[in-house]
Structures are given as C-alpha cells and as structure tokens.
Design an enzyme around this catalytic site. Structure first.
Site, PDB file in Angstrom:
ATOM      1  N   LYS A  48       3.166  16.954  67.709  1.00 43.47           N
ATOM      2  CA  LYS A  48       4.069  15.810  67.790  1.00 43.47           C
ATOM      3  C   LYS A  48       4.375  15.631  69.415  1.00 43.47           C
ATOM      4  CE  LYS A  48       8.026  14.059  65.103  1.00 43.47           C
ATOM      5  NZ  LYS A  48       8.555  14.386  63.633  1.00 43.47           N
ATOM      6  N   GLU A  90      16.418  15.711  48.592  1.00 45.44           N
ATOM      7  CA  GLU A  90      17.762  15.080  48.106  1.00 45.44           C
ATOM      8  C   GLU A  90      18.172  15.351  47.111  1.00 45.44           C
ATOM      9  OE1 GLU A  90      15.488  13.151  49.771  1.00 45.44           O
ATOM     10  OE2 GLU A  90      16.223  12.641  51.747  1.00 45.44           O
ATOM     11  N   ARG A 112      18.164   8.805  46.578  1.00 46.62           N
ATOM     12  CA  ARG A 112      17.065   9.317  46.033  1.00 46.62           C
ATOM     13  C   ARG A 112      17.816  10.362  44.653  1.00 46.62           C
ATOM     14  NH1 ARG A 112      11.974  10.294  48.555  1.00 46.62           N
ATOM     15  NH2 ARG A 112      11.009   8.204  48.581  1.00 46.62           N
TER      16      ARG A 112
HETATM   17  C1  LIG Z   1      13.740  10.299  51.524  1.00 49.56           C
HETATM   18  C2  LIG Z   1      13.808  10.511  52.839  1.00 49.56           C
HETATM   19  N1  LIG Z   1      14.613  11.620  53.295  1.00 49.56           N
HETATM   20  C3  LIG Z   1      14.793  11.444  54.512  1.00 49.56           C
HETATM   21  C4  LIG Z   1      14.042  11.024  55.470  1.00 49.56           C
HETATM   22  C5  LIG Z   1      14.282  10.864  57.112  1.00 49.56           C
HETATM   23  N2  LIG Z   1      12.766  11.223  57.723  1.00 49.56           N
HETATM   24  C6  LIG Z   1      12.215  10.517  58.301  1.00 49.56           C
HETATM   25  S1  LIG Z   1      10.655  10.925  58.966  1.00 49.56           S
HETATM   26  C7  LIG Z   1      11.217  12.593  58.478  1.00 49.56           C
HETATM   27  C8  LIG Z   1      10.341  13.654  58.680  1.00 49.56           C
HETATM   28  C9  LIG Z   1       9.025  13.387  58.374  1.00 49.56           C
HETATM   29  O1  LIG Z   1       8.110  14.569  58.737  1.00 49.56           O
HETATM   30  P1  LIG Z   1       6.726  14.264  58.702  1.00 49.56           P
HETATM   31  O2  LIG Z   1       6.190  13.805  57.546  1.00 49.56           O
HETATM   32  O3  LIG Z   1       6.010  15.632  59.079  1.00 49.56           O
HETATM   33  O4  LIG Z   1       6.099  13.318  59.901  1.00 49.56           O
HETATM   34  P2  LIG Z   1       6.072  13.416  61.412  1.00 49.56           P
HETATM   35  O5  LIG Z   1       7.479  12.810  61.789  1.00 49.56           O
HETATM   36  O6  LIG Z   1       6.296  14.946  61.562  1.00 49.56           O
HETATM   37  O7  LIG Z   1       4.922  12.820  62.095  1.00 49.56           O
HETATM   38  C10 LIG Z   1      12.397  12.554  57.645  1.00 49.56           C
HETATM   39  C11 LIG Z   1      13.086  13.600  57.073  1.00 49.56           C
HETATM   40  C12 LIG Z   1      13.090   9.740  54.997  1.00 49.56           C
HETATM   41  N3  LIG Z   1      12.730   8.760  55.701  1.00 49.56           N
HETATM   42  N4  LIG Z   1      13.093   9.654  53.710  1.00 49.56           N
HETATM   43 MG   LIG Z   2       5.389  16.739  60.884  1.00 46.53          MG
END
Ligand SMILES: Cc1ncc(C[n+]2csc(CCOP(=O)(O)OP(=O)(O)O)c2C)c(N)n1
Ligand SMILES: [Mg+2]
Ligand SMILES: CC(=O)[C@@H](O)[C@H](O)COP(=O)(O)O
Length: 634
Positions: free
Chosen positions: A280, A365, A393
């Site tokens: 990242k 959630e 959710r």
């Molecule tokens: C239902 C829901 N809960 C929480 C979030 C907040 N959120 C956005 S991106 C993320 C992390 C995603 O991690 P990953 O899938 O590994 O993507 P990366 O940013 O590491 O590429 C979170 C928790 C969301 N978008 N949707």
């Molecule tokens: Mg990730």
C-alpha cells in the site's frame, strides 16, 4: 512521456513490458502530484498501479467486466480509461467521483463505496453471461480488508458451488484502513511470509519435472504425490477446497509475472483466485511508511506527505475519542467495538489506554452489532462505534439482536449527516429514519461537542436498553467544554430562544443554522424561536404540545432524509394526538442521492442553509398573512 498519449486501454496492447514499466512510474508520479491538491485514497491506488495496468493489458474492458471492490482503488483504472484530464476535479462537486461511477465511463461496470460487494457482482455478471451464451471475462479485484466482509464469504460459497468461469484477484497488501485483522488475514500472512513452503513447493515441482519423461505408473505416482503435497505446498488450499483454482502468491508489482499468471488463469475452466501481493502506498515513502494516514488523505505537501488541512476546533470524532477514555476510566465494563474503523472512529487513544477493551472485528458490521448485544446481555457496557452509512449493513442485527432483546448497547454513530468528498455512498442521512421506528431505541444528537460529551455520559448511565448518539464529520463549534459530565433527562428538548409565532425545531449542526437564521431575521424585527431537538426518540411531547397550543408556525430542519426522520416523527406526533391544525414545515434531505463535493455544497444543493431557512420563515409569514386576509374578508 507515454501517459499523455494514453486515453484508451487498447493502446496498452502494443506496449512492451519495459514500456508498461515506464508507464507505471509515470502513473505513480501523476497520482502523487495530482492528489497533493485534491486528496483522496492515495495509498490504495499507488498499490495497484501495475495490477491495473496488467489487467487492462491482458483483458478487453468494457467487454471483459472489471469489478473493483469498494472502488476507492480505481483511480488508475480511470487514468487508463480516458479520464486523466479530469483528475483536478477528483472528489470535488460535480467533478470526478472518488469511486467507480457508471455515468462517467462504459469501463465502470460496477459501483461501490461500501466494501465486499464485488464477488456477488461478479457472480451475477458471470451467471448472466452464461445464460446469454456470451464468453466475456468477469474479473473482481478485492482487497484483503474487503475479504473480511461477510458478503464476500457468502459469495465465495456460491461461486465455489456454481463453478462458473470467473477470476477473483485478491489484492493483498496486509492492510485494511488500519492494519488488517482476523483469521483470514492471518492465513494470508502465513502464505505471504512462509517462505519455506514456497521454496519447498518450487523444489518439489522442480524435482517432479526432472523425473525423465516416463509413461505409466511413475508419472501417475508423481502426480498423486504432487496432489498429496498440495495440502502442504499449495498455499491457497483454503480457496482450493472452496472450489477455486488458487494461483500465486504473485508479486503485484512485477508486470511480467502478473501477465503470465493472468494467462495461466485464462486456461482455468472454473473460478480462479489469483493472490497478488502488493504494498500500500508503493513508490511514495510517506505513504509506504504511514499506510494508515495515506489510505484516505487530505491535500498534502509532496515532500513530506503532511496534510495541508487548516486546524480548527477538534472534530467531533476527537472529542468522542477523548471522552470515551474518561468514561472508560470511570467504568471498566465499557468496551468499544469497531468494524474496521478504529482510526476514523477516533478509537486509537482509547485503545492505547485500554488495549483489551477496543475490539476491531474487521469489515463486519453485522457481526459487530450482534457481538455488542451479547456483550451487553452479559453485563458489559459495549459502545458500537460505527459510521452511519456502514451501520446500514447491520439493520437486522439492530432490530433482531439488540432492540428486540432490549440489550443495553450504546451506539456512537459517527459521520452522521453529509460527509463531503465520499459522496452518495457514504452520506450518513438514513440512520434516524431506520432506527427511530425500532421499539426500545433511544436516539440523541448534540448541538455541539460539549453536548456530545454529556450525551455520552447519559448513555453510559442509561441501563434500560439500546441508546444512540449521532454526530457529524465536521469540526466542533469551539464551545467551552464543561469540566463535569452530567446526564441529560431522556426525551428533553432545549428551548434556546423564544419567538413570536414562529419557531425552528433543529437537531445537530442545524441548530447553529437555526441560530444564525434567527439572528438575521431579528434584524428585520422577526422574532423566531429555536428549539434544540436533541432527542430524536423519544420526542419532547410536552414541548410539542406547548408549541402547537401556542399556534406556533414550526420549521423542522435536519441533515437527514426528510422521509422518516425527525420531521416525520413530529408530524406523526400531532396526528396521533389529533392536533390537526399544527403548522409544521419540513426541511430535510430530499429524495435524491447527494453526490460528492464539500459539505457546504451539499447543504446548498439540498437547501439546508441559513438563507433557505430565512426564506422559508418569510414565505410562511406571507402565507399566514394571506390566509388571514382571505378568511377575515370572507
Ligand atoms: C461496509 C464497509 N465498511 C467499511 C468501509 C470502510 N473502508 C473503506 S476501504 C476499507 C479497507 C479496505 O481494505 P482493502 O480491501 O484491503 O483495500 P486497500 O485499501 O488495502 O487496497 C474500509 C474498511 C467500507 N467502505 N464499507
Ligand atoms: Mg488491503
Ligand atoms: C473508502 C472508504 O469507505 C473509507 O476510506 C472512507 O472514505 C473513510 O471515510 P473518512 O475519511 O470519513 O474516515
């Protein structure tokens, strides 16, 4: 420079791997420079430059469907599909959306914003393809964080059962927004880090290949040996057992290896999962060293990565986080639960002081809600710290496991109201409507950060069931904080001003809007009352009766969907009490999705401003004068 010439992914097909590598660096530079002015999801996008390039090099979007989970990491996809020139407007009002957006491009086939929907979407598109007898590819890109979302497991289960051809690319950078958590994360980390079996796997495969080409038994035995070794050697055996062919792990920054792996995947008949290892923030030191900050960054200085944001009074979130520590010291039963948002919810300071009382369950959630119900039933005082939008959710768990049990869960609902740049998928405008109608629920919203603190105390002292306080994604008002926390009587509103025939009933930041409007109108000799409707449930019945009996013309203003929130509950109250001549006008978020921009622009778009409120009061005055004239002359 190659990048300025690229406005269609087809142009990538003629490039060599070296040229693609050069292009990757140009894209990286472009992102780092553009986002200094706009902010955005820098870290996630820097991590998928090569992955997205390889995808568009190997496949033919939009015929081949590329589905990005959450969609916050689709900037590279947007750059390659003809939208480079719009990046100065990223996440700005009527500018480029920060997530995938079908209205922007035919290449954007699936929108998100909320996590963990990509695999279900891929399954649906693959099923439709097969039913239509078509043969396009269906590719879902899902992060290791999003893979912790329950929906993803539901889809994996179905995909593995159906065995239709589709590709899941697991973008594993070991990060959610905060460091990723959970057993799936641990499993993936083992695959990433357990070099010995990766080496052994290569050695064994090398050995088997060395066995001279012989027919018959030995080759068969060799194959059986390889299959039995699979359970030790193939790192992704969990996915294999779920019906996928697992490929990887592959270096997500090595274009050549990814292209080869994608070609391998094309030869797999059924579902294939390609495990890609990325970093990242790749290529930008400040982002690589501080994954958390660079996930969703505001405009920054390029040399340091430090945010340019002007400081103001603390955000409501910070006040929540600090006050939670005070309450945590007072009551050891208090435990904070967050679905993957410890940072955004302001829980890191609390976790520092009470490491075993801040529980991050991952993007879960629903699980978080039911976990809190059980914690409460066992005598703990759980705080479900959640963004309004993501709490959507957990609607059934709130009804079925919390309110029906009358479980004493505290809800700390952050990002309540407009959120600004994240736009329509993240607006926190529905929670009042979907929570106030559930029996046993108590809901509050403070007019300022000082009142938030007292509401948190009120919630902790309340033992009669579920109780929620909701607060916005903005700086506080800068009001002085009372040193002593006190409780607020349940269902009590606060009359801030008295008026002559007109009153504004407001909640949250709309109280300040009401006060400013009342000041402006006062200069024109119009005395308007202001009521802080700090309880969204239960309402302050006696104050509502007083207002109606005094013949007050009321405006209820709230930064929540007009259908079903505070305004609706006021109208219901008067109807239930057969007060049919109550004069109530509603000002809430209309029946539209409010897209990205600043919170100020979103309020202007929906008429939740001081000017609009003044105009509303004046038109009500004109109307009542007209009515008075017509009735007195008839
Ligand atoms: C239902 C829901 N809960 C929480 C979030 C907040 N959120 C956005 S991106 C993320 C992390 C995603 O991690 P990953 O899938 O590994 O993507 P990366 O940013 O590491 O590429 C979170 C928790 C969301 N978008 N949707
Ligand atoms: Mg990730
Ligand atoms: C993509 C996503 O859902 C999160 O990154 C979200 O954008 C964070 O919102 P805040 O910036 O309000 O914490």
């Amino acid at each position: 420079m190659l990048l300025p010439q690229i406005n269609d992914p087809k142009q990538l097909k003629s490039l060599s791997v070296d040229e693609l590598t050069t292009l990757a660096e140009e894209i990286r530079r472009f992102l780092i420079e553009k986002l200094t002015a706009t902010g955005g999801h820098l870290g996630s996008n820097l991590g998928v430059v090569e992955l997205t390039l390889a995808l568009h090099y190997c496949y033919n979007s939009p015929r081949d469907k590329m589905i990005y989970d959450v969609g916050h990491q689709a900037y590279v996809h947007k750059i390659l599909t003809g939208r480079q020139d719009r990046f100065d407007t990223l996440r700005k009002y009527q500018g480029l959306c920060g997530f995938v957006k079908r209205s922007e491009s035919e290449h954007d086939v699936w929108e998100a914003g909320h996590s963990s929907t990509s695999l279900s979407a891929a399954m649906g598109m693959a099923m439709a393809r097969d039913l239509k007898g078509e043969d396009n590819k269906v590719i879902a890109v899902i992060g290791d964080g999003a893979l912790t979302g329950g929906m993803a497991f539901e889809a994996l289960n179905h995909i593995g059962h159906e065995k239709r051809k589709l590709m899941v690319i697991l973008n594993d950078n070991e990060m959610s927004i905060a460091p990723n958590v959970g057993a799936m994360h641990n499993y993936l980390s083992k695959i990433r880090s357990d070099r010995h079996y990766l080496r052994a796997k290569d050695e064994v495969e090398g050995l088997l290949k060395k066995i001279p080409a012989i027919g018959g038994r030995l080759a068969k035995t060799a194959e059986q040996l390889k299959n039995s070794l699979k359970y030790m050697m193939v790192p992704g055996v969990l996915f294999e057992e779920l019906g996928f062919t697992y490929l990887g792990p592959v270096d997500g920054h090595d274009l050549e290896k990814m292209i080869d792996t994608f070609h391998q995947a094309d030869n797999v008949a059924g579902p294939v999962l390609v495990h890609v290892l990325t970093t990242k923030g790749k290529g930008y030191k400040p982002a690589e060293t501080d994954f958390y900050k660079s996930h969703a960054i505001s405009p920054y200085k390029i040399e340091s990565g430090q945010a340019l944001k002007a400081v103001g009074p603390p955000m409501y979130t910070e006040v929540f986080g600090e006050t939670l520590i005070e309450l945590g010291r007072e009551d050891s039963r208090l435990i904070a639960v967050t679905p993957a948002m410890p940072g955004g919810s302001g829980l890191f300071p609390f976790a520092k002081e009470f490491p075993d009382r801040m529980i991050d369950v991952g993007i879960a959630e629903q699980h978080a809600a039911t976990l809190c119900a059980a914690l409460a039933m066992e005598g703990m005082k759980p705080v479900y710290a959640v963004y309004s939008t993501f709490m959507q959710r957990a609607y059934d768990q709130i009804v079925h496991d919390i309110c029906r049990h009358n479980a004493n869960v505290m809800f700390a609902i952050d990002r309540a109201g407009f959120v600004g740049a994240d736009g329509e998928t993240h607006q926190g405008v529905y929670d009042v409507a979907f929570m106030r109608h559930i029996p046993n629920m108590v809901m509050m919203m403070p007019k300022d950060e000082n009142e938030l603190r007292h509401m948190m105390k009120t919630a902790l002292e309340y033992n009669d069931g579920p109780i929620a306080y909701r607060y916005p994604r903005i700086n506080g008002t800068g009001v002085a904080m009372d040193p002593e926390l006190r409780t607020i009587p349940i269902g009590s509103w606060e009359r801030l001003r008295t008026g002559e025939g007109y009153a504004v009933v407001a909640c949250g930041p709309m109280v300040q809007v009401a006060e400013e409007a009342a000041d402006l109108l006062k200069r024109e000799g119009i005395q308007v009352g202001v009521v802080n409707a700090r309880f969204l449930k239960p309402l302050d019945n006696s104050m509502l009766l007083d207002l109606a009996h005094a013949g007050t013309n009321m405006v209820v203003i709230e930064e929540a969907c007009q259908a079903g929130s505070l305004g609706s509950s006021v109208l219901e109250f008067y109807a239930e009490n057969e007060i049919y001549d109550a004069r109530v006008h509603l000002m809430g978020v209309p029946d539209i999705f409010v897209e990205h921009g600043s919170i100020k622009e979103q309020r202007q778009e929906t008429g939740l401003t001081v000017e609009a409120l003044c105009a509303r009061i004046k038109s009500m005055m004109a109307l009542s004068a007209y009515n008075y004239k017509t009735t007195s002359s008839s």
